[in-house]
Design a protein around this motif. Sequence first.
Motif, mmCIF file in Angstrom:
data_model
loop_
_atom_site.group_PDB
_atom_site.id
_atom_site.type_symbol
_atom_site.label_atom_id
_atom_site.label_comp_id
_atom_site.label_asym_id
_atom_site.label_seq_id
_atom_site.Cartn_x
_atom_site.Cartn_y
_atom_site.Cartn_z
ATOM 1 N N ASP A 1 0.893 -1.229 0.071
ATOM 2 C CA ASP A 1 -0.073 0.042 0.038
ATOM 3 C C ASP A 1 0.908 1.227 -0.021
ATOM 4 O OD1 ASP A 1 -2.198 -1.564 -0.074
ATOM 5 O OD2 ASP A 1 -2.790 -1.029 2.160
ATOM 6 N N ALA A 2 1.879 1.344 1.180
ATOM 7 C CA ALA A 2 2.420 2.597 1.308
ATOM 8 C C ALA A 2 3.920 2.748 0.265
ATOM 9 C CB ALA A 2 2.944 2.806 2.722
ATOM 10 N N VAL A 3 4.160 1.682 -0.448
ATOM 11 C CA VAL A 3 5.392 1.796 -1.363
ATOM 12 C C VAL A 3 5.106 1.428 -2.716
ATOM 13 C CG1 VAL A 3 7.806 1.090 -1.428
ATOM 14 C CG2 VAL A 3 6.658 0.894 0.813
ATOM 15 N N PHE A 4 4.735 0.092 -2.947
ATOM 16 C CA PHE A 4 4.779 -0.321 -4.264
ATOM 17 C C PHE A 4 3.637 0.405 -5.035
ATOM 18 C CE2 PHE A 4 7.022 -3.631 -2.542
ATOM 19 C CZ PHE A 4 8.105 -3.976 -3.318
ATOM 20 N N ALA A 5 2.305 0.390 -4.370
ATOM 21 C CA ALA A 5 1.417 1.186 -5.266
ATOM 22 C C ALA A 5 1.418 2.667 -5.476
ATOM 23 C CB ALA A 5 0.170 0.783 -4.318
ATOM 24 N N VAL B 1 -10.178 -0.646 -5.842
ATOM 25 C CA VAL B 1 -9.906 -0.529 -7.452
ATOM 26 C C VAL B 1 -8.675 0.196 -7.717
ATOM 27 C CG1 VAL B 1 -10.647 0.755 -9.513
ATOM 28 C CG2 VAL B 1 -12.586 -0.053 -7.971
ATOM 29 N N LEU B 2 -7.967 1.067 -7.158
ATOM 30 C CA LEU B 2 -6.774 1.655 -7.203
ATOM 31 C C LEU B 2 -5.587 0.530 -6.766
ATOM 32 C CD1 LEU B 2 -7.290 5.293 -6.084
ATOM 33 C CD2 LEU B 2 -7.084 4.548 -8.471
ATOM 34 N N ASN B 3 -5.784 -0.341 -6.044
ATOM 35 C CA ASN B 3 -4.965 -1.370 -5.480
ATOM 36 C C ASN B 3 -5.201 -2.523 -6.229
ATOM 37 O OD1 ASN B 3 -3.016 -0.468 -3.299
ATOM 38 N ND2 ASN B 3 -4.683 0.026 -2.353
ATOM 39 N N ARG C 1 -2.564 8.197 -3.057
ATOM 40 C CA ARG C 1 -2.217 8.300 -1.443
ATOM 41 C C ARG C 1 -3.409 8.760 -0.890
ATOM 42 N NH1 ARG C 1 -1.034 6.109 2.017
ATOM 43 N NH2 ARG C 1 1.050 5.982 3.233
ATOM 44 N N LEU C 2 -3.958 9.985 -1.266
ATOM 45 C CA LEU C 2 -5.238 10.425 -0.517
ATOM 46 C C LEU C 2 -6.287 9.563 -0.519
ATOM 47 C CD1 LEU C 2 -5.074 14.324 -1.819
ATOM 48 C CD2 LEU C 2 -3.910 13.246 -0.092
ATOM 49 N N SER C 3 -6.623 8.731 -1.530
ATOM 50 C CA SER C 3 -7.791 7.831 -1.449
ATOM 51 C C SER C 3 -7.400 6.426 -0.561
ATOM 52 C CB SER C 3 -7.816 7.258 -2.994
ATOM 53 O OG SER C 3 -8.135 8.104 -3.918
ATOM 54 N N ASN C 4 -5.938 6.021 -0.254
ATOM 55 C CA ASN C 4 -5.796 5.178 0.617
ATOM 56 C C ASN C 4 -5.764 5.667 1.951
ATOM 57 O OD1 ASN C 4 -2.908 3.656 1.789
ATOM 58 N ND2 ASN C 4 -4.079 2.403 0.811
#
Length: 302
Positions: free
Chosen positions: A146-150, A196-198, A167-170
């Motif tokens: 979540d915090a690196v690869f995406a 969806v984004l991930n 990043r804001l969506s996450n």
Amino acid sequence: MSVALLCVAGVALDALLGEPKRWHPLVAFGRMAERIEQRFNSGGRGWRSHGVTAWVLAVLPLTILATALSWLPYIGWLVDIAALYCALGMRSLGEHVQPVAEALRANNLDEARTRVGYLVSRQTSELDSTEVARAATESVLENGSDAVFAAIFWFVVAGAPGVVLYRLSNTLDAMWGYRNERFERFGWAAARIDDVLNYIPARLVALTYAALGKTRLALKSWRKQAPLWDSPNAGPVMAAGAGALQVQLGGAAIYHGVEEQRPQLGEGAPAQARDIERALNLVYFGVLLWLVGLVIGGFYLA
């Protein structure tokens, strides 16, 4: 500057500096999101349409601003690097999980429980050493995605606007995406948009973990165990990661006082302190692999 070099610069800044100690943009965004949620979900009475409106108000203006700034002549590339740097959490991930492994090695279970409690939402006060190691290892594998690869993926796809949008969506998913009385309806949009984004990044991460570890077991775990997991993206990532490390994850965990029986992930011995660091190395080498691939790809496409 090429996308590959911008990625290298953003990752290098994160590795050298870590998260901004003051005035972190995501901290300010979180405060703004809290105010928006209070306005549109007062008393937990917000509907799905309210959640959609809140998501749009929180995310789209800042994404549009990032787009405009990245198009500025001469300094647009600096905006790109800054956006990726602020979105990444690679060094921070290590800084948070390393103390857990160190506490376990020192047989300081109370400290290990406290430290892992900063990483996970499950109840940690009664975990034994194996359960602490399991929780931390799972956190590394999932947060690495979540915090690196995406973040890197969406930067490659759409530059500063892409990584800001992601990043804001996450972040909103982490704040609003709970299945409880307060957020069940209001947070639905934030949770689904994050899914969806991930979707594509998570599967690329699962392949990356598999390539860097016990490949056959990782692919087997992904195929057989990931569909049993609640999250469509965490399942492939953690199943492949557990298989790559040849370690057993999943199992029972207590959330908000209720024990949940989660499917087993991977195969092998239960997680130990060293597996936390092995998972962290999987993330580090995976990022290196992605950067090398981007640089080589950029060279041949130039």
